[in-house]
Design a protein around this motif. Structure first.
Motif, PDB file in Angstrom:
ATOM      1  N   MET A 213     -45.966 -18.385  18.059  1.00  0.00           N
ATOM      2  CA  MET A 213     -46.500 -18.932  18.620  1.00  0.00           C
ATOM      3  C   MET A 213     -47.239 -18.087  19.839  1.00  0.00           C
ATOM      4  SD  MET A 213     -44.565 -21.255  21.880  1.00  0.00           S
ATOM      5  CE  MET A 213     -44.230 -22.767  20.700  1.00  0.00           C
ATOM      6  N   ARG A 214     -48.689 -19.193  19.640  1.00  0.00           N
ATOM      7  CA  ARG A 214     -49.166 -18.337  20.542  1.00  0.00           C
ATOM      8  C   ARG A 214     -49.609 -18.679  22.411  1.00  0.00           C
ATOM      9  NH1 ARG A 214     -54.728 -18.661  22.432  1.00  0.00           N
ATOM     10  NH2 ARG A 214     -56.093 -17.427  22.098  1.00  0.00           N
ATOM     11  N   VAL A 215     -49.697 -17.108  22.861  1.00  0.00           N
ATOM     12  CA  VAL A 215     -50.045 -18.152  24.535  1.00  0.00           C
ATOM     13  C   VAL A 215     -51.457 -17.803  24.892  1.00  0.00           C
ATOM     14  CG1 VAL A 215     -48.988 -17.706  26.188  1.00  0.00           C
ATOM     15  CG2 VAL A 215     -47.535 -17.334  24.874  1.00  0.00           C
ATOM     16  N   PRO A 216     -51.706 -18.986  25.054  1.00  0.00           N
ATOM     17  CA  PRO A 216     -53.400 -19.213  25.435  1.00  0.00           C
ATOM     18  C   PRO A 216     -53.568 -18.216  26.636  1.00  0.00           C
ATOM     19  CG  PRO A 216     -52.004 -21.199  25.955  1.00  0.00           C
ATOM     20  CD  PRO A 216     -51.223 -20.846  25.422  1.00  0.00           C
ATOM     21  N   ASN A 217     -54.723 -17.588  27.075  1.00  0.00           N
ATOM     22  CA  ASN A 217     -55.474 -17.310  28.056  1.00  0.00           C
ATOM     23  C   ASN A 217     -56.564 -17.309  28.676  1.00  0.00           C
ATOM     24  OD1 ASN A 217     -54.737 -14.168  28.163  1.00  0.00           O
ATOM     25  ND2 ASN A 217     -54.442 -14.679  26.065  1.00  0.00           N
ATOM     26  N   VAL A 218     -56.081 -18.260  30.242  1.00  0.00           N
ATOM     27  CA  VAL A 218     -56.551 -18.600  30.923  1.00  0.00           C
ATOM     28  C   VAL A 218     -57.272 -17.674  32.228  1.00  0.00           C
ATOM     29  CG1 VAL A 218     -56.054 -21.221  30.462  1.00  0.00           C
ATOM     30  CG2 VAL A 218     -55.198 -19.531  32.386  1.00  0.00           C
ATOM     31  N   VAL A 219     -58.657 -18.340  32.667  1.00  0.00           N
ATOM     32  CA  VAL A 219     -59.243 -17.383  33.663  1.00  0.00           C
ATOM     33  C   VAL A 219     -59.213 -18.714  35.210  1.00  0.00           C
ATOM     34  CG1 VAL A 219     -61.035 -16.259  34.801  1.00  0.00           C
ATOM     35  CG2 VAL A 219     -60.634 -16.154  32.289  1.00  0.00           C
ATOM     36  N   ALA A 220     -58.742 -18.083  35.890  1.00  0.00           N
ATOM     37  CA  ALA A 220     -58.502 -18.119  37.012  1.00  0.00           C
ATOM     38  C   ALA A 220     -59.982 -18.428  38.154  1.00  0.00           C
ATOM     39  CB  ALA A 220     -57.825 -17.800  38.162  1.00  0.00           C
ATOM     40  N   THR A 221     -61.010 -19.929  38.267  1.00  0.00           N
ATOM     41  CA  THR A 221     -61.466 -20.219  39.130  1.00  0.00           C
ATOM     42  C   THR A 221     -62.182 -20.183  40.343  1.00  0.00           C
ATOM     43  OG1 THR A 221     -62.409 -22.093  37.865  1.00  0.00           O
ATOM     44  CG2 THR A 221     -62.935 -20.035  36.597  1.00  0.00           C
ATOM     45  N   THR A 222     -61.315 -21.667  40.561  1.00  0.00           N
ATOM     46  CA  THR A 222     -60.625 -21.647  41.922  1.00  0.00           C
ATOM     47  C   THR A 222     -59.657 -21.652  42.171  1.00  0.00           C
ATOM     48  OG1 THR A 222     -62.805 -23.397  41.051  1.00  0.00           O
ATOM     49  CG2 THR A 222     -61.431 -23.975  43.388  1.00  0.00           C
ATOM     50  N   TYR A 223     -59.113 -21.446  43.286  1.00  0.00           N
ATOM     51  CA  TYR A 223     -57.595 -21.235  44.652  1.00  0.00           C
ATOM     52  C   TYR A 223     -57.728 -22.702  44.951  1.00  0.00           C
ATOM     53  CZ  TYR A 223     -54.195 -20.752  48.034  1.00  0.00           C
ATOM     54  OH  TYR A 223     -53.707 -21.228  49.332  1.00  0.00           O
ATOM     55  N   MET A 224     -57.146 -23.277  44.406  1.00  0.00           N
ATOM     56  CA  MET A 224     -56.278 -25.098  45.354  1.00  0.00           C
ATOM     57  C   MET A 224     -55.746 -24.733  46.624  1.00  0.00           C
ATOM     58  SD  MET A 224     -57.842 -26.388  43.046  1.00  0.00           S
ATOM     59  CE  MET A 224     -57.451 -28.436  43.427  1.00  0.00           C
ATOM     60  N   THR A 225     -54.322 -23.854  45.996  1.00  0.00           N
ATOM     61  CA  THR A 225     -53.307 -24.357  47.615  1.00  0.00           C
ATOM     62  C   THR A 225     -52.256 -23.238  47.172  1.00  0.00           C
ATOM     63  OG1 THR A 225     -52.149 -25.670  49.373  1.00  0.00           O
ATOM     64  CG2 THR A 225     -51.955 -26.269  46.561  1.00  0.00           C
ATOM     65  N   VAL A 226     -51.102 -23.188  48.231  1.00  0.00           N
ATOM     66  CA  VAL A 226     -50.288 -22.959  47.548  1.00  0.00           C
ATOM     67  C   VAL A 226     -48.829 -24.313  47.431  1.00  0.00           C
ATOM     68  CG1 VAL A 226     -47.769 -21.472  48.212  1.00  0.00           C
ATOM     69  CG2 VAL A 226     -50.785 -20.330  48.891  1.00  0.00           C
ATOM     70  N   ASN A 227     -48.399 -24.193  46.797  1.00  0.00           N
ATOM     71  CA  ASN A 227     -47.565 -25.278  46.742  1.00  0.00           C
ATOM     72  C   ASN A 227     -46.397 -25.530  47.606  1.00  0.00           C
ATOM     73  OD1 ASN A 227     -45.999 -27.732  44.913  1.00  0.00           O
ATOM     74  ND2 ASN A 227     -45.023 -26.264  43.736  1.00  0.00           N
ATOM     75  N   SER A 228     -45.964 -26.392  48.092  1.00  0.00           N
ATOM     76  CA  SER A 228     -45.365 -26.272  49.618  1.00  0.00           C
ATOM     77  C   SER A 228     -43.096 -26.341  48.471  1.00  0.00           C
ATOM     78  CB  SER A 228     -45.227 -27.752  50.276  1.00  0.00           C
ATOM     79  OG  SER A 228     -45.624 -28.477  49.235  1.00  0.00           O
ATOM     80  N   SER A 229     -43.454 -26.681  47.979  1.00  0.00           N
ATOM     81  CA  SER A 229     -41.874 -26.383  46.868  1.00  0.00           C
ATOM     82  C   SER A 229     -41.967 -25.442  46.185  1.00  0.00           C
ATOM     83  CB  SER A 229     -41.957 -28.501  46.476  1.00  0.00           C
ATOM     84  OG  SER A 229     -42.426 -28.642  45.995  1.00  0.00           O
ATOM     85  N   GLY A 230     -40.139 -25.608  46.058  1.00  0.00           N
ATOM     86  CA  GLY A 230     -40.390 -25.104  44.525  1.00  0.00           C
ATOM     87  C   GLY A 230     -39.789 -23.327  45.526  1.00  0.00           C
TER      88      GLY A 230
ATOM     89  N   GLU B  14     -59.838  -9.768  41.432  1.00  0.00           N
ATOM     90  CA  GLU B  14     -59.340  -9.051  43.019  1.00  0.00           C
ATOM     91  C   GLU B  14     -60.594  -9.988  43.859  1.00  0.00           C
ATOM     92  OE1 GLU B  14     -62.042  -6.531  41.134  1.00  0.00           O
ATOM     93  OE2 GLU B  14     -60.114  -6.706  40.980  1.00  0.00           O
ATOM     94  N   GLU B  15     -61.652 -10.144  42.809  1.00  0.00           N
ATOM     95  CA  GLU B  15     -62.628 -11.142  44.019  1.00  0.00           C
ATOM     96  C   GLU B  15     -61.801 -12.368  44.995  1.00  0.00           C
ATOM     97  OE1 GLU B  15     -65.469 -10.835  41.246  1.00  0.00           O
ATOM     98  OE2 GLU B  15     -65.716  -8.806  41.517  1.00  0.00           O
ATOM     99  N   MET B  16     -61.091 -13.890  44.127  1.00  0.00           N
ATOM    100  CA  MET B  16     -60.232 -14.194  44.715  1.00  0.00           C
ATOM    101  C   MET B  16     -59.997 -14.100  45.703  1.00  0.00           C
ATOM    102  SD  MET B  16     -59.928 -17.850  43.474  1.00  0.00           S
ATOM    103  CE  MET B  16     -60.419 -17.289  41.211  1.00  0.00           C
ATOM    104  N   GLU B  17     -59.624 -12.930  46.239  1.00  0.00           N
ATOM    105  CA  GLU B  17     -58.588 -13.366  47.819  1.00  0.00           C
ATOM    106  C   GLU B  17     -59.812 -13.512  48.907  1.00  0.00           C
ATOM    107  OE1 GLU B  17     -56.953 -10.133  50.404  1.00  0.00           O
ATOM    108  OE2 GLU B  17     -57.668  -9.314  48.569  1.00  0.00           O
ATOM    109  N   ALA B  18     -60.717 -13.400  48.631  1.00  0.00           N
ATOM    110  CA  ALA B  18     -61.851 -14.211  49.632  1.00  0.00           C
ATOM    111  C   ALA B  18     -61.326 -15.776  49.667  1.00  0.00           C
ATOM    112  CB  ALA B  18     -63.389 -13.881  49.189  1.00  0.00           C
ATOM    113  N   ALA B  19     -61.572 -15.773  48.803  1.00  0.00           N
ATOM    114  CA  ALA B  19     -61.569 -17.780  48.285  1.00  0.00           C
ATOM    115  C   ALA B  19     -59.984 -18.320  49.787  1.00  0.00           C
ATOM    116  CB  ALA B  19     -61.500 -18.165  46.990  1.00  0.00           C
ATOM    117  N   ILE B  20     -59.159 -17.444  49.789  1.00  0.00           N
ATOM    118  CA  ILE B  20     -57.837 -17.958  50.118  1.00  0.00           C
ATOM    119  C   ILE B  20     -58.053 -18.090  51.686  1.00  0.00           C
ATOM    120  CG2 ILE B  20     -55.803 -17.400  50.036  1.00  0.00           C
ATOM    121  CD1 ILE B  20     -55.677 -15.766  47.088  1.00  0.00           C
ATOM    122  N   GLN B  21     -57.640 -18.979  51.926  1.00  0.00           N
ATOM    123  CA  GLN B  21     -58.064 -19.235  53.625  1.00  0.00           C
ATOM    124  C   GLN B  21     -56.742 -18.829  54.343  1.00  0.00           C
ATOM    125  OE1 GLN B  21     -61.096 -19.107  54.988  1.00  0.00           O
ATOM    126  NE2 GLN B  21     -62.065 -18.767  53.096  1.00  0.00           N
TER     127      GLN B  21
END
Length: 127
Positions: free
Chosen positions: A1-18, A76-83
């Motif tokens: 079973m092959r596990v897909p690779n994806v690239v994060a492009t946009t930070y949305m939020t932190v999930n409030s539950s879990g 590491e540049e994604m950090e700048a998008a996290i307010q």
């Protein structure tokens, strides 16, 4: 079973539950399609992430309808998008590959830790 690779492009939020409060990122898959993923950073949730990853692959292999898992690559540049300062502190120094499960919206529930499934409950879930 092959596990897909994806690239994060946009930070949305932190999930409030879990228990682990995963981050939600919009990601681009290998077919250039955009999908949202719950992302748990390596090192932040201990061995639980390994169990979840293996359990997800096992479930998929058994044909159980569960969210698609992927390796989510975050630079590491994604950090700048996290307010949010708290979220940014959790992200710091964590670029690279991480565990992600596709956000499929409503339809699944989160079970509390320590809850034991009975054989009847398992049978109902598999029907």
């Amino acid at each position: 079973m092959r596990v897909p690779n994806v690239v994060a492009t946009t930070y949305m939020t932190v999930n409030s539950s879990g228990r682990n409060r995963p981050f939600i990122f919009s990601c681009v898959n290998e077919d250039s399609l955009s999908e949202d993923y719950f992302v748990k950073f390596h090192g932040s949730v201990g061995s639980h992430i390994i169990c979840e990853f293996v359990g997800s692959l096992l479930g998929q292999g058994l044909g159980i309808d569960i969210p698609q898992v992927a390796i989510v690559h975050i630079d590491e540049e994604m950090e700048a998008a996290i307010q949010d300062a708290d979220a940014r502190s959790k992200f710091q120094a964590k670029p690279g590959p991480h565990f992600g499960s596709q956000n499929i919206g409503q339809g699944y529930i989160v079970m509390n830790s320590g809850y034991n499934l009975t054989s009847d409950t398992i049978g109902q879930a598999l029907d």
